[in-house]
Scaffold this motif. Sequence first.
Motif, mmCIF file in Angstrom:
data_model
loop_
_atom_site.group_PDB
_atom_site.id
_atom_site.type_symbol
_atom_site.label_atom_id
_atom_site.label_comp_id
_atom_site.label_asym_id
_atom_site.label_seq_id
_atom_site.Cartn_x
_atom_site.Cartn_y
_atom_site.Cartn_z
ATOM 1 N N ILE A 10 33.131 17.365 0.559
ATOM 2 C CA ILE A 10 32.912 16.057 -0.059
ATOM 3 C C ILE A 10 31.713 16.087 -0.999
ATOM 4 C CG2 ILE A 10 32.389 13.624 0.390
ATOM 5 C CD1 ILE A 10 33.900 13.849 2.990
ATOM 6 N N LEU A 11 30.567 16.580 -0.495
ATOM 7 C CA LEU A 11 29.368 16.618 -1.330
ATOM 8 C C LEU A 11 29.275 17.860 -2.190
ATOM 9 C CD1 LEU A 11 26.779 15.292 1.301
ATOM 10 C CD2 LEU A 11 28.072 13.999 -0.406
ATOM 11 N N LYS A 12 30.124 18.869 -1.896
ATOM 12 C CA LYS A 12 30.160 20.131 -2.664
ATOM 13 C C LYS A 12 28.800 20.831 -2.644
ATOM 14 C CE LYS A 12 34.365 19.050 -3.924
ATOM 15 N NZ LYS A 12 35.534 19.731 -3.333
ATOM 16 N N ILE A 13 28.151 20.835 -1.482
ATOM 17 C CA ILE A 13 26.852 21.489 -1.331
ATOM 18 C C ILE A 13 27.056 22.813 -0.621
ATOM 19 C CG2 ILE A 13 24.563 21.276 -0.268
ATOM 20 C CD1 ILE A 13 24.838 18.266 -0.487
ATOM 21 N N GLU A 14 26.302 23.821 -1.064
ATOM 22 C CA GLU A 14 26.411 25.140 -0.450
ATOM 23 C C GLU A 14 25.960 25.088 1.007
ATOM 24 O OE1 GLU A 14 27.697 27.898 -1.611
ATOM 25 O OE2 GLU A 14 28.253 26.882 -3.491
ATOM 26 N N LEU A 15 26.642 25.835 1.842
ATOM 27 C CA LEU A 15 26.328 25.855 3.263
ATOM 28 C C LEU A 15 25.022 26.576 3.527
ATOM 29 C CD1 LEU A 15 29.866 26.668 4.687
ATOM 30 C CD2 LEU A 15 28.737 24.458 4.588
ATOM 31 N N ALA A 16 24.460 26.311 4.700
ATOM 32 C CA ALA A 16 23.228 26.981 5.112
ATOM 33 C C ALA A 16 23.519 28.434 5.463
ATOM 34 C CB ALA A 16 22.626 26.246 6.308
ATOM 35 N N SER A 17 22.484 29.152 5.787
ATOM 36 C CA SER A 17 22.632 30.575 6.122
ATOM 37 C C SER A 17 23.420 30.750 7.402
ATOM 38 C CB SER A 17 21.248 31.208 6.279
ATOM 39 O OG SER A 17 20.577 30.612 7.372
ATOM 40 N N SER A 18 23.907 31.980 7.599
ATOM 41 C CA SER A 18 24.710 32.282 8.786
ATOM 42 C C SER A 18 23.891 32.117 10.059
ATOM 43 C CB SER A 18 25.256 33.706 8.691
ATOM 44 O OG SER A 18 24.188 34.633 8.545
ATOM 45 N N ALA A 19 22.578 32.353 10.002
ATOM 46 C CA ALA A 19 21.736 32.207 11.195
ATOM 47 C C ALA A 19 21.694 30.753 11.641
ATOM 48 C CB ALA A 19 20.324 32.715 10.898
ATOM 49 N N VAL A 20 21.531 29.859 10.670
ATOM 50 C CA VAL A 20 21.523 28.436 10.999
ATOM 51 C C VAL A 20 22.889 28.002 11.520
ATOM 52 C CG1 VAL A 20 21.220 26.118 10.071
ATOM 53 C CG2 VAL A 20 19.720 27.971 9.314
ATOM 54 N N PHE A 21 23.934 28.535 10.893
ATOM 55 C CA PHE A 21 25.294 28.222 11.332
ATOM 56 C C PHE A 21 25.503 28.671 12.776
ATOM 57 C CE2 PHE A 21 29.773 29.454 11.780
ATOM 58 C CZ PHE A 21 30.379 28.236 11.500
ATOM 59 N N ALA A 22 25.031 29.871 13.103
ATOM 60 C CA ALA A 22 25.160 30.386 14.468
ATOM 61 C C ALA A 22 24.354 29.548 15.439
ATOM 62 C CB ALA A 22 24.707 31.842 14.516
ATOM 63 N N LEU A 23 23.180 29.119 15.003
ATOM 64 C CA LEU A 23 22.321 28.325 15.875
ATOM 65 C C LEU A 23 22.942 26.976 16.193
ATOM 66 C CD1 LEU A 23 19.517 28.048 17.256
ATOM 67 C CD2 LEU A 23 18.709 27.017 15.115
ATOM 68 N N LEU A 24 23.548 26.371 15.190
ATOM 69 C CA LEU A 24 24.052 25.013 15.350
ATOM 70 C C LEU A 24 25.491 24.926 15.848
ATOM 71 C CD1 LEU A 24 22.553 23.340 12.156
ATOM 72 C CD2 LEU A 24 21.652 23.316 14.487
ATOM 73 N N LEU A 25 26.235 26.022 15.776
ATOM 74 C CA LEU A 25 27.630 25.988 16.223
ATOM 75 C C LEU A 25 27.906 26.954 17.376
ATOM 76 C CD1 LEU A 25 29.745 25.635 12.946
ATOM 77 C CD2 LEU A 25 29.429 23.951 14.740
ATOM 78 N N VAL A 26 27.477 28.179 17.220
ATOM 79 C CA VAL A 26 27.821 29.195 18.217
ATOM 80 C C VAL A 26 27.089 28.948 19.537
ATOM 81 C CG1 VAL A 26 27.799 31.657 18.757
ATOM 82 C CG2 VAL A 26 28.334 30.890 16.427
ATOM 83 N N ILE A 27 25.761 28.714 19.461
ATOM 84 C CA ILE A 27 24.996 28.524 20.701
ATOM 85 C C ILE A 27 25.464 27.280 21.468
ATOM 86 C CG2 ILE A 27 22.704 28.060 21.629
ATOM 87 C CD1 ILE A 27 21.558 29.847 19.459
ATOM 88 N N PRO A 28 25.626 26.103 20.824
ATOM 89 C CA PRO A 28 26.188 24.965 21.569
ATOM 90 C C PRO A 28 27.579 25.245 22.112
ATOM 91 C CG PRO A 28 25.176 24.205 19.543
ATOM 92 C CD PRO A 28 25.206 25.698 19.470
ATOM 93 N N GLY A 29 28.392 26.020 21.338
ATOM 94 C CA GLY A 29 29.728 26.361 21.813
ATOM 95 C C GLY A 29 29.681 27.190 23.080
ATOM 96 N N ILE A 30 28.727 28.134 23.147
ATOM 97 C CA ILE A 30 28.578 28.953 24.358
ATOM 98 C C ILE A 30 28.125 28.079 25.525
ATOM 99 C CG2 ILE A 30 27.235 30.818 25.390
ATOM 100 C CD1 ILE A 30 27.162 32.143 22.634
ATOM 101 N N CYS A 31 27.235 27.132 25.259
ATOM 102 C CA CYS A 31 26.768 26.231 26.319
ATOM 103 C C CYS A 31 27.916 25.397 26.884
ATOM 104 C CB CYS A 31 25.674 25.316 25.786
ATOM 105 S SG CYS A 31 24.119 26.159 25.422
ATOM 106 N N ILE A 32 28.782 24.928 25.990
ATOM 107 C CA ILE A 32 29.932 24.144 26.456
ATOM 108 C C ILE A 32 30.888 25.026 27.240
ATOM 109 C CG2 ILE A 32 31.922 22.791 25.711
ATOM 110 C CD1 ILE A 32 30.286 21.923 23.274
ATOM 111 N N PHE A 33 31.088 26.265 26.751
ATOM 112 C CA PHE A 33 32.009 27.197 27.405
ATOM 113 C C PHE A 33 31.536 27.529 28.818
ATOM 114 C CE2 PHE A 33 33.901 31.307 28.300
ATOM 115 C CZ PHE A 33 35.206 31.138 27.837
ATOM 116 N N CYS A 34 30.246 27.702 28.999
ATOM 117 C CA CYS A 34 29.680 28.078 30.308
ATOM 118 C C CYS A 34 28.914 26.920 30.934
ATOM 119 C CB CYS A 34 28.756 29.286 30.148
ATOM 120 S SG CYS A 34 29.544 30.746 29.463
#
Length: 649
Positions: free
Chosen positions: A491-515
């Motif tokens: 929608i805003l056509k803004i470049e995404l943040a770095s992969s580290a930030v992406f991992a921090l904000l998506l992967v880590i919460p996902g692991i917490c939900i999984f376990c």
Amino acid sequence: MAIEKMALVNIIGRFEDLDETLIRCCDSGCFHIEPAFKNEANSTVKLLNEKNPFGVPLKEFASLATEMGIELKETKGTRFNGWTAEQFNELSENIDSEIEEKNGEKQKLATEVSELEGAVLQVDHLRGMNSDFSKIFACKHTACRIGRMPADNLAKLQYYDQTFFFVPFETTKDFCWGMYFCANGDKELVDSIFRSMFFERIHLPDYVSGNTDEAIAKLNDQIKNKKAEIEALDKEIAVLAEKHDQTILEAYTALKKRYDIFELRRKVGAVKEKFYIKGFVPKKQADKFSESFDDMEEVEVVLLPPDADAYCTPPTVLKNGWFTRPYSMLVEMYGLPKYNGFNPTAFVAITYTLLFGIMFGDLGQGFLLFLGGLILGRKSKQAGGIVARCGFSSMIFGTLYGSVFGFEELLDPVFENLGIDFLPLKAFEQSSFILLTAVGIGIFLIAVSMLLNIYIGFREKNYEKAVFGCNGIAGLIFYGSLVTFVVSKFILKIELASSAVFALLLVIPGICIFCRVPFAIAAKYKKWKLSEDEEDMTVGGFIVENFFEMFEFLLSYVSNTMSFLRVGGFVLSHAGMMLVVMTLLNMSATAAKPFTLVIGNLFVMAMEGMIVAIQIIRLEFYEIFSRFYESDGKEFEPMSVSFDTEVNI
């Protein structure tokens, strides 16, 4: 908004004071009784389980009222207070003896009238026979039968060469009524012939005499006379009803109260020679309730904290303000929260009112809803309150949309004079903005629901719910990051943040939900261990089960968010339906225009208003409540007497 605080009440006294104690508990209007004991192993304590002696006389008085045509209702009176079941039985027998004879005569006459009317129907089909019935049946050498048979079989009689003849009196599409004659010696053979043609014999009563017209006239006279006798008996019964009306109503009122109170004995405990009653009262009324027993020296009332008894769960009473009180009906429809839980009525009141206004925005129609809610409130405060508040919200958003009974340009000059150029908001011209705003409202409400779930989880010290669950902190971060990613990318056509930030904000919460389960246990007990349900689960089973649950959580995030598109959809739907009404208005003749406008608006209000109300309830229950609300509370039911005629004994 909160939940009413309760106080646990223990009442102990002698058995001779039990009935009076229960009566005072009932009269207080604030005592919620609980079974006195739930520990079956305690053999020294028993719940009373006596047969209610007031059930039989109560049914007797209800039956008397029915026979006399008396409408049962609660009646003030004290002359029967303290009466025993035997005294009530004696009173009902005395009244019944007066009316029993009259009712017996009336029933006998009604039976005779029914028989006479049946005879009239039978004889009426035999019109045209001028002979006397008594003379026909008195023949010694000839047999006669009267009845009916299928009309199609009438022509078949000519094929029988027998010594009989058939006289038809009335023929319809289906049946032919008549009589046949034959010699006494041939009657068995002739009867078998007619039976083979499905002849149904009619047995006329002995009191039928004369020809057809004479018989019918005599029967009608007898019916008239007997009905007059019934009317006379009805008047006599009415006089008796007027005589005993007040007595029956007062006795029934006293009996119903004694019956219901005696039924409450099933929750009373017996300890040696004393009774034990347990229940709850609102804390603000606890002192007044206790003071009502001050004059009963042998009765002791003890007030305790609501959680003093581990076997007893306090009931829930929602405590709401003026604006939110009507919406408690929706919360109760879903289920009450547990005691010391979270009361969501304020959240429901705000969201429901705003969503209705957004989806059904029209200044004129909203005003009619507001007035209708005020009128409805005289009969149902909750339903009327909701309609009035939703109508007012519809008026506000109808003003923003510039819609008054479907006229979309009526308010344009007003906004121009005020210098507000971005209003009114035209549905079809800004449809994309409306739909995106609807999704944004959904995202906001889902996020608020998650915050409520986190708050409730921490208050209950449930770390799986508050931190690691799909609606906890981990879920909120995961959902917020996912929404941010979609909005910024597409929608805003803004470049995404770095992969580290992406991992921090998506992967880590996902692991917490999984376990979430083992993480929550580790946080609570400060050590790693499995729950009892997972002790026998293999690593592979744990991964497979939580994988599918994780997939379900992801789907719920998407489906719940997209479900709020219906908010914008109904904005467009309302505008579209009113466009149809305006089109029909322009096509109508001048004289028919007012009629078209009124009928069109009423149709839209009735149909779309009902659909919008239902759709918002769906959003509340499925998209919002499911994220934080647990409806496992118990309803507060103060002791009371129900004045009805349904008694099970």
